[in-house]
Design a protein around this motif. Sequence first.
Motif, PDB file in Angstrom:
ATOM      1  N   GLU A 154      43.082  46.200  46.842  1.00 52.34           N
ATOM      2  CA  GLU A 154      42.469  44.885  47.136  1.00 52.34           C
ATOM      3  C   GLU A 154      43.243  43.771  46.196  1.00 52.34           C
ATOM      4  OE1 GLU A 154      38.390  42.729  46.017  1.00 52.34           O
ATOM      5  OE2 GLU A 154      38.603  44.633  45.532  1.00 52.34           O
TER       6      GLU A 154
ATOM      7  N   GLY B 227      45.521  40.627  47.444  1.00 51.08           N
ATOM      8  CA  GLY B 227      45.314  39.236  46.960  1.00 51.08           C
ATOM      9  C   GLY B 227      46.674  38.918  46.205  1.00 51.08           C
TER      10      GLY B 227
ATOM     11  N   GLY C 250      48.893  37.769  49.060  1.00 51.30           N
ATOM     12  CA  GLY C 250      48.137  36.575  50.122  1.00 51.30           C
ATOM     13  C   GLY C 250      48.053  37.382  51.443  1.00 51.30           C
TER      14      GLY C 250
ATOM     15  N   ASN D 260      45.634  38.727  52.866  1.00 58.20           N
ATOM     16  CA  ASN D 260      44.409  38.497  53.687  1.00 58.20           C
ATOM     17  C   ASN D 260      44.148  36.987  53.670  1.00 58.20           C
ATOM     18  OD1 ASN D 260      41.715  38.097  54.568  1.00 58.20           O
ATOM     19  ND2 ASN D 260      40.930  39.878  53.110  1.00 58.20           N
TER      20      ASN D 260
ATOM     21  N   LYS E 205      41.142  35.355  52.306  1.00 54.52           N
ATOM     22  CA  LYS E 205      40.940  35.098  50.661  1.00 54.52           C
ATOM     23  C   LYS E 205      42.292  34.451  50.285  1.00 54.52           C
ATOM     24  CE  LYS E 205      37.959  39.206  50.191  1.00 54.52           C
ATOM     25  NZ  LYS E 205      37.594  40.335  49.481  1.00 54.52           N
TER      26      LYS E 205
ATOM     27  N   SER F  57      44.028  35.602  46.089  1.00 59.74           N
ATOM     28  CA  SER F  57      43.106  35.916  45.218  1.00 59.74           C
ATOM     29  C   SER F  57      43.291  36.664  43.825  1.00 59.74           C
ATOM     30  CB  SER F  57      42.042  36.572  45.984  1.00 59.74           C
ATOM     31  OG  SER F  57      42.647  37.835  46.512  1.00 59.74           O
ATOM     32  N   HIS F  58      44.632  37.240  43.801  1.00 64.63           N
ATOM     33  CA  HIS F  58      44.719  38.185  42.740  1.00 64.63           C
ATOM     34  C   HIS F  58      46.307  37.657  42.308  1.00 64.63           C
ATOM     35  CE1 HIS F  58      41.359  40.287  44.216  1.00 64.63           C
ATOM     36  NE2 HIS F  58      41.232  41.028  42.961  1.00 64.63           N
ATOM     37  N   THR F  59      46.673  38.237  41.106  1.00 71.08           N
ATOM     38  CA  THR F  59      47.960  37.936  40.616  1.00 71.08           C
ATOM     39  C   THR F  59      48.828  39.487  40.383  1.00 71.08           C
ATOM     40  OG1 THR F  59      47.419  38.287  38.214  1.00 71.08           O
ATOM     41  CG2 THR F  59      47.268  36.058  39.054  1.00 71.08           C
TER      42      THR F  59
ATOM     43  N   ASP G 110      47.197  41.459  37.917  1.00 72.94           N
ATOM     44  CA  ASP G 110      46.087  42.258  38.353  1.00 72.94           C
ATOM     45  C   ASP G 110      46.331  43.617  38.790  1.00 72.94           C
ATOM     46  OD1 ASP G 110      44.062  40.258  37.515  1.00 72.94           O
ATOM     47  OD2 ASP G 110      44.512  39.033  39.299  1.00 72.94           O
TER      48      ASP G 110
END
Length: 687
Positions: free
Chosen positions: A626, A630, A633, A635, A638, A641-643, A646
Amino acid sequence: MAGGRLGVLCGDGERVIDADHVLMLTGHSSSDPARYPRQAEWSRFAERHQAAFVPSVYPLENAFAPGQAGPGSTVGCAGMGLTGIDVILHLTEGRGGVFTEQPDGTLAYRASGREPDSIVMFSRSGLFTFTRPFNAKERDTGKLEHRGVFLTEDAVHRLRRTAGRPVTIGDREQRQLDFRDHVFPVMTLEMAQVYYTTLLGEDFGRRLERAARPEYETFLADGGGGAASDTSVQRLLAPLEVLVDQAAETLDAVLSGELRLTDAKERDWDVEGALHRVLEVIFGPEQAVAVAAWSDDPVGFAAAVAAAESPWLHPKSIAGQRFSWERLIRPIERGSFATPGEYRAAMLDFLDLDRRWAVQGNLSNPAKATADGVWRDLRHVIAVAVDFGGLRAASHRDFLDVFMRHLNRLCNGSALEVMEKIRALIRHGLVDVSAGPQASVAPDEESGRFVVRGGVTGAVLPVDILVDSRVHPFDAANDVLPLYPNLLRRGLVRTWLNPGVDAPDFAPGGLDLTEDFHPVRGDGEVERRLTMLGWPSEGVMFFQYGALRPNQNHHIMRDILCWMREFWGQDDTADESGKPLMGDTIWPRVEQLRRWLDANANPELTGDVRLWRVLKISEEVGEVAEAMHGATGANPRKGASHTWDDVHKELCDVVVASMIALATCAPDPAKLLDERLRHLVHRVTAS
């Protein structure tokens, strides 16, 4: 303490060295007898009379003054464990006496003339520690050492959740158990399981496990429901004993010739397999084959059973070999003696029986297998119940005063050869055991001697020299050596206290230590420059003084390795170039997490904890995926949504979850992972 370092001082106060870290491996010491009322009374009496008092026997060569404890004197030893046995051998064999083998294989003692007239041995139980059995597990300890069926770490954690009483100790909450009411019933069930599996075979043992498990699970869920220990023991053993009743009825009928084996085999369990196992236990493998050859002829079979002799004096029936905790720990029945002479005879009979059982070994003798498999092999589970305030204060005191004595008697005894010498000395008349159980000693002002009295036998035995032949508990404040009292006075350490809830606190004498053996200072801060292994940790932890055992993931070696890893990685965090050093503190932290998870698991969680730990890895892998989606990118819905940070954290979580799962499943995860990495590196470099 200049510059943040520790100063190591000599006894005269001279500074020897400044140290960054100090590892304390001080071993056993002795306690000052003047600090304890009973020993102080004995000391004062000896000062006023010709009688002598020896408060501690180690080192043995200094225990007695020149010419003391020789001909014309009687020595009394308070305590019949390993220390008392050391005193006996020091005063006999150590004085030039010789043991010779007799035609019947027993030993006889030939005195040197330098021994005391008599060595009076006495204790509360009136028993020596039992003879250590032949260790048949040495051929493959990994497979043959007992793994708990009912007495497991998971069982202790579940009992703690259902029956534990919360109390704050230091900066953590502990849910305390009562050992006698909560843990011991499960231990007794485990003992019965091992006993009957040894007697009747593995297949029958699995039947017992299936029968006992429903009530066992209910007990873990209700924590005993507030019932007393004896009631809970009966509750847990009841389903198991029903099956043993049935087996005894069938097998004893076959052994006596009242039931044909062919008819018995029609029953819904492996009667023949259990019968062959019983024959092996009673008669040994060779005789068992000869006796079993008659099994198709009831009359001939019964005659063969009656004619054969058990080398280990086992009864020739299941009914005569039922499991009994009372008989296991107190093998000399109270009704079998009334006088000093009768107890001496009963003791000699038991020592002969115990010798035979020890020869049979810890896999073939039901009693020895039970003691060795539960009280020795599962000590790590007992530690989970006891360590770091795991027991209520009063129960902790009860555990050390009663159950530790049981453990020492059952499985911390001397070798077969040593106990044969003790038996020879009793027969010779030099060692006197006639005081029996419930013995006591008191000063006698009229005679100026100490007098030992048998609480059951009525023996009255005056002694000239009283020896405290027990290992002294660790007591930092009252140690005869100045090291630990000085550390206490300087505030570098403090003693550990088990706080009582509606009851007095209990201070067993050991130091307040963290799980990685660093002491807590007087001001409550952890002193990480000091590490205490072994004896000083007794109190807050359980059984830290056991000797290293071969082919074992032994706690002593693990403790030393944890200290070494922390030591090499703790101090300077970078080398001269500023590059971080590779300090291995990872596995100790993983172990902390694993213990926390064990202690705080969901009480509704059932089944094998290994399954849930392995499944946790899949959950963490999903979170990495997930985060990866994120960060890239991938998805569209979304977006970013993350770095990547993360992603890195989630990858770490996968590694940690895997390490916790490995630590849960394997006894030495660090070694296992290192070996696997070496294998993988070798495989790729070799290609």
